[in-house]
Design an enzyme around this catalytic site. Sequence first.
Site, PDB file in Angstrom:
ATOM      1  N   ASN A 161     -50.133  12.219 -10.658  1.00 29.89           N
ATOM      2  CA  ASN A 161     -51.205  11.024 -10.969  1.00 29.89           C
ATOM      3  C   ASN A 161     -50.481   9.604 -11.015  1.00 29.89           C
ATOM      4  OD1 ASN A 161     -52.507  13.501 -11.777  1.00 29.89           O
ATOM      5  ND2 ASN A 161     -54.207  11.995 -12.008  1.00 29.89           N
TER       6      ASN A 161
ATOM      7  N   GLN B 191     -58.330  18.044 -21.531  1.00 33.15           N
ATOM      8  CA  GLN B 191     -57.489  18.445 -20.347  1.00 33.15           C
ATOM      9  C   GLN B 191     -56.356  17.196 -20.386  1.00 33.15           C
ATOM     10  OE1 GLN B 191     -60.403  16.855 -20.330  1.00 33.15           O
ATOM     11  NE2 GLN B 191     -61.093  15.670 -18.601  1.00 33.15           N
ATOM     12  N   THR B 192     -55.289  17.679 -19.641  1.00 39.52           N
ATOM     13  CA  THR B 192     -54.004  17.014 -19.456  1.00 39.52           C
ATOM     14  C   THR B 192     -53.649  16.204 -18.141  1.00 39.52           C
ATOM     15  OG1 THR B 192     -52.340  18.446 -19.312  1.00 39.52           O
ATOM     16  CG2 THR B 192     -53.259  17.948 -21.514  1.00 39.52           C
TER      17      THR B 192
ATOM     18  N   PHE C  81     -61.127   4.040 -16.932  1.00 39.68           N
ATOM     19  CA  PHE C  81     -61.147   3.346 -18.358  1.00 39.68           C
ATOM     20  C   PHE C  81     -60.805   2.025 -18.680  1.00 39.68           C
ATOM     21  CE2 PHE C  81     -60.043   8.060 -20.258  1.00 39.68           C
ATOM     22  CZ  PHE C  81     -61.412   8.381 -19.683  1.00 39.68           C
TER      23      PHE C  81
ATOM     24  N   ARG D 204     -63.273  20.447  -4.399  1.00 38.22           N
ATOM     25  CA  ARG D 204     -61.945  19.731  -4.134  1.00 38.22           C
ATOM     26  C   ARG D 204     -61.057  20.255  -3.235  1.00 38.22           C
ATOM     27  NH1 ARG D 204     -60.641  17.293  -9.619  1.00 38.22           N
ATOM     28  NH2 ARG D 204     -58.649  16.715  -9.149  1.00 38.22           N
TER      29      ARG D 204
ATOM     30  N   TYR E 135     -59.401  18.206   0.160  1.00 35.54           N
ATOM     31  CA  TYR E 135     -58.329  17.642  -0.298  1.00 35.54           C
ATOM     32  C   TYR E 135     -57.026  18.579  -0.511  1.00 35.54           C
ATOM     33  CZ  TYR E 135     -55.296  13.918  -2.659  1.00 35.54           C
ATOM     34  OH  TYR E 135     -54.289  13.388  -3.236  1.00 35.54           O
TER      35      TYR E 135
ATOM     36  N   LYS F 128     -54.249  18.996   2.221  1.00 26.51           N
ATOM     37  CA  LYS F 128     -52.535  18.655   1.685  1.00 26.51           C
ATOM     38  C   LYS F 128     -51.929  19.983   1.817  1.00 26.51           C
ATOM     39  CE  LYS F 128     -53.047  14.496   0.653  1.00 26.51           C
ATOM     40  NZ  LYS F 128     -52.151  13.141   1.278  1.00 26.51           N
TER      41      LYS F 128
ATOM     42  N   ARG G  91     -51.821  19.362 -16.296  1.00 31.47           N
ATOM     43  CA  ARG G  91     -50.932  18.997 -14.991  1.00 31.47           C
ATOM     44  C   ARG G  91     -49.485  18.294 -15.679  1.00 31.47           C
ATOM     45  NH1 ARG G  91     -53.902  15.774 -11.170  1.00 31.47           N
ATOM     46  NH2 ARG G  91     -55.014  17.775 -10.307  1.00 31.47           N
TER      47      ARG G  91
END
Length: 321
Positions: free
Chosen positions: A175, A210-211, A192, A143, A146, A150, A278
């Site tokens: 998100n 995970q959130t 989804f 990751r 990215y 950034k 997150r």
Amino acid sequence: MNGEQILISGGAGFIGTHLSRRLLAKGYDILCVDNFFTGTKNNIIEFLDNPHFEMLRHDVTFPLYVEVDQIYNLACPASPIHYQHDPVQTTKTSVHGAINMLGLAKRVRAKILQASTSEVYGDPSVHPQTESYWGNVNPIGPRACYDEGKRCAETLFFDYHRQHGLAIKVARLFNTYGPNMHPQDGRVVSNFIMQALQNRPITLFGDGEQTRSFCYVDDLIEALIALMESDSSVTGPMNLGNPVEFSIRQLAETVIRLTGSSSQIIYKSLPTDDPKQRQPNIDLARKMLGWEPKIQLEEGLKRTIAYFDEQLQSGKIATDS
Ligand code: NAD
Ligand code: UDP
């Protein structure tokens, strides 16, 4: 019309399309700059007859000479599948793209906003995340192209501000979802919904505990414009997102319920360095912009489901085979 020229790099992408629509309605002239890596002509087709909208096919890793009053720097693939497809180009887009857009802003004295990301916090050890948290990013993982790209872009924005007095705005987007997301970009909401609408298995990565905190795109656009129009003393970085946190399993169950789908949940391995949690602290945006999101997850999901359903029914997007 107010006649100000606004450049949106990445303007043919998901967020760029919504931003163009809102800024055109406010009377601005839009110069959309995009290389169509993840953005599509279909996204901007509704604007092509508008004399206040101009499209320029261009890669921001190369310099650009145009005259504009404001720049929204959105160019960068945002979904893990897309940004990991060509990681070197992803870093170049963030870093060289920022240098080119900042150089342009400096030459024409334009105000410039950077679409940064919650990914600058990596897999956060502070929760919820405040802007003062410096993050926990693996600099050599998949990751990193990215996240570190950034982070470096943020560094460049603040150095142009300090060194050249440039008017900057740095937004850290969490998100965001809604119509015009790429149906195959692999992001969780579009995945989804596409799976549920076709009664295909819902792919839950890891145990689904995970959130993430999901912001509907209309709320985000309001915040981006408010930040761009805020007092010059407001530079950010500023978290922009919906602070209501959900587990990915809750998201899967909600999408199944709202679509009335017969899809079953199947489990797949968790991608490397997938952040466990997150959630933005948005006190700064509340205080400086008087902004907070209005559209909660169920309402936003209903609108997004309606969009993908219409696209599938009309054959504008292909069904998964
Ligand atoms: P997107 O992939 O739909 O849009 C990105 C756009 O940038 C596309 O149109 C793509 O073709 C264009 N692009 C990519 N590389 C380019 C290059 N080198 N030159 C010119 N154009 C290029 O993604 P999005 O969700 O609309 O994200 C927009 C911005 O917001 C990105 O910078 C992303 O990092 C940031 N962001 C998005 C989210 C989110 O949840 N959607 C969260 C955090 C940050
Ligand atoms: N995810 C999932 N199934 C999918 C796509 C994603 O369970 O089909 C998970 C992913 O592992 C992550 C979360 O959903 O924990 C959000 O993923 P996304 O790619 O949308 O964005 P991220 O926030 O990770 O950049």
